[in-house]
Design a protein around this motif. Structure first.
Motif, PDB file in Angstrom:
ATOM      1  N   THR A  16       0.843  -1.200   0.000  1.00  8.64           N
ATOM      2  CA  THR A  16       0.000   0.000   0.000  1.00  8.64           C
ATOM      3  C   THR A  16       0.876   1.247   0.000  1.00  8.64           C
ATOM      4  O   THR A  16       0.625   2.205  -0.735  1.00  8.64           O
ATOM      5  CB  THR A  16      -0.921   0.011   1.234  1.00  8.64           C
ATOM      6  N   ASN A  19       2.553   1.610  -3.441  1.00 11.47           N
ATOM      7  CA  ASN A  19       1.630   2.147  -4.438  1.00 11.47           C
ATOM      8  C   ASN A  19       1.484   3.654  -4.296  1.00 11.47           C
ATOM      9  O   ASN A  19       1.428   4.394  -5.276  1.00 11.47           O
ATOM     10  CB  ASN A  19       0.256   1.488  -4.302  1.00 11.47           C
ATOM     11  N   ALA A  20       1.410   4.104  -3.051  1.00 14.99           N
ATOM     12  CA  ALA A  20       1.279   5.538  -2.819  1.00 14.99           C
ATOM     13  C   ALA A  20       2.535   6.270  -3.279  1.00 14.99           C
ATOM     14  O   ALA A  20       2.462   7.357  -3.858  1.00 14.99           O
ATOM     15  CB  ALA A  20       1.024   5.803  -1.343  1.00 14.99           C
ATOM     16  N   LYS A  23       2.457   6.578  -6.930  1.00 20.16           N
ATOM     17  CA  LYS A  23       1.262   7.276  -7.394  1.00 20.16           C
ATOM     18  C   LYS A  23       0.500   6.486  -8.452  1.00 20.16           C
ATOM     19  O   LYS A  23      -0.217   7.042  -9.273  1.00 20.16           O
ATOM     20  CB  LYS A  23       1.615   8.676  -7.917  1.00 20.16           C
ATOM     21  N   GLN A  25      -0.925   2.088  -9.157  1.00 22.48           N
ATOM     22  CA  GLN A  25      -0.975   0.736  -8.627  1.00 22.48           C
ATOM     23  C   GLN A  25      -0.015  -0.193  -9.371  1.00 22.48           C
ATOM     24  O   GLN A  25      -0.405  -0.948 -10.251  1.00 22.48           O
ATOM     25  CB  GLN A  25      -2.405   0.191  -8.727  1.00 22.48           C
ATOM     26  N   ALA A 174      -0.576   4.609   5.767  1.00 16.18           N
ATOM     27  CA  ALA A 174      -0.392   4.194   4.367  1.00 16.18           C
ATOM     28  C   ALA A 174      -1.704   4.239   3.587  1.00 16.18           C
ATOM     29  O   ALA A 174      -1.721   4.584   2.404  1.00 16.18           O
ATOM     30  CB  ALA A 174       0.204   2.793   4.314  1.00 16.18           C
ATOM     31  N   LYS A 175      -2.803   3.914   4.256  1.00 17.39           N
ATOM     32  CA  LYS A 175      -4.099   3.910   3.571  1.00 17.39           C
ATOM     33  C   LYS A 175      -4.485   5.325   3.137  1.00 17.39           C
ATOM     34  O   LYS A 175      -4.927   5.549   2.004  1.00 17.39           O
ATOM     35  CB  LYS A 175      -5.173   3.326   4.490  1.00 17.39           C
ATOM     36  N   GLU A 177      -2.401   7.852   2.735  1.00 17.82           N
ATOM     37  CA  GLU A 177      -1.424   8.300   1.742  1.00 17.82           C
ATOM     38  C   GLU A 177      -1.784   7.790   0.351  1.00 17.82           C
ATOM     39  O   GLU A 177      -1.635   8.497  -0.648  1.00 17.82           O
ATOM     40  CB  GLU A 177      -0.020   7.827   2.128  1.00 17.82           C
ATOM     41  N   ALA A 178      -2.276   6.549   0.282  1.00 15.76           N
ATOM     42  CA  ALA A 178      -2.678   5.989  -1.006  1.00 15.76           C
ATOM     43  C   ALA A 178      -3.903   6.712  -1.557  1.00 15.76           C
ATOM     44  O   ALA A 178      -4.029   6.935  -2.766  1.00 15.76           O
ATOM     45  CB  ALA A 178      -2.956   4.496  -0.863  1.00 15.76           C
ATOM     46  N   GLU A 179      -4.812   7.111  -0.663  1.00 16.78           N
ATOM     47  CA  GLU A 179      -6.018   7.832  -1.089  1.00 16.78           C
ATOM     48  C   GLU A 179      -5.686   9.238  -1.573  1.00 16.78           C
ATOM     49  O   GLU A 179      -6.325   9.769  -2.486  1.00 16.78           O
ATOM     50  CB  GLU A 179      -7.016   7.900   0.070  1.00 16.78           C
TER      51      GLU A 179
END
Length: 299
Positions: A16, A19-20, A23, A25, A174-175, A177-179
């Motif tokens: 996760t 991926n962030a 930027k 996936q 992390a969640k 940051e990914a959003e």
């Protein structure tokens, strides 16, 4: 180029975070152990607002930031040093990086399977032990895993109170940051502000990695491009020139140097020269963070 290996136990949020960072996936995020089987590699630009400012003094040249290579490595399990899980393969990849970014699970989510994770403190000790055991098993001459610098990234919730007891650690959700990746710049600022943050955790991660390894950027600026170059503290001018091209180090004559703040205040090279802010430096000059440099070399 700085190489950072993202490691940790299974299901702690490594992919996760990766991926962030990219930027997009590029790493497989899945709720089961060993979702990442082969290391995923990505090149990430180092955040540096100075580059955008320097570009305003020229006719929209390309902006090229310094870069970091991040490697997302399969989850570690107890016994990895003896080949458990993806053990040996995992540890071989760690030997190649400059710094270990160890993601530590510090969140509670019953929907995410715990695979060997107990608590931040215990998890850190487990991985430390596995690295030390792997060093004992390794052939002579192999880079020592336990001697590599480690940056602890505590994957937690920005909504929770968090007391960082580790000098080498930072807090990242992390969640979130990914959003953030999918939001506009203004939306990102608003969300970060709601958590009491002024910049994304990913920026802090990269800056902390640079700090731990004694790295910084000097800058070059002209009509062709505006660029940041990574060097270690104590680097002299000829060696800095060699980062741009090996021939530049061999043919180094001198360097025209101006501090970034002076460059901005006096509106570029011309104004800085007229104000007497551009210095001629020789082979013994030690480059500093934020130096804007134009090297003079033999063709």
């Amino acid at each position: 180029m700085l190489q950072v290996g993202i490691v940790g136990l299974a299901n702690v949020g490594k992919s996760t975070l990766f991926n962030a960072l990219l930027k997009k996936q590029q790493a497989l995020v899945a709720n089961y152990p060993f979702a990442t089987i082969e290391p995923n590699v990505g090149i990430v630009g180092v955040p540096d607002e100075r580059l955008n400012k320097l570009a305003t003094f020229f006719d929209n040249p390309p902006i090229i930031p310094a870069t970091v290579k991040f490697v997302d490595i399969a989850g570690l399990v107890k016994g990895a040093s003896q080949g458990a899980g993806l053990g040996n393969k995992f540890l071989a990849h760690i030997r190649e990086v400059d710094l270990i970014c160890e993601v530590v699970r510090d969140f509670n989510d019953e929907n995410i399977i715990r695979e060997g994770s107990v608590s931040p403190k215990d998890d850190i000790e487990l991985i430390k032990t596995e690295l030390e055991l792997a060093d004992l098993e390794a052939k002579a001459g192999a880079p020592k895993l336990a001697e590599k610098p480690i940056l602890y990234v505590y994957n937690t919730s920005y909504q929770e109170n968090w007391d960082n007891q580790e000098n080498r650690g930072i807090k990242i959700d992390a969640k979130v940051e990914a959003e953030l990746v999918g939001f506009s710049e203004e939306e990102q600022k608003e969300l970060l502000k709601s958590y009491g943050l002024v910049e994304p955790g990913l920026n802090r991660l990269i800056k902390k990695a640079y700090e731990m390894l004694g790295l910084f950027s000097f800058l070059t600026a002209g009509e062709k491009e505006v660029r940041a170059w990574t060097v270690r503290a104590g680097t002299r001018a000829p060696q800095a020139a060699g980062v741009i091209h090996t021939d530049f180090e061999k043919g180094f004559i001198k360097a025209e140097v101006v501090d970034y703040n002076d460059f901005v205040q006096y509106n570029g090279w011309k104004g800085s020269r007229e104000a007497g802010k551009v210095r001629l430096e020789g082979k013994d000059y030690i480059v500093k963070d934020g130096d804007v440099i134009e090297f003079k070399v033999n063709a």
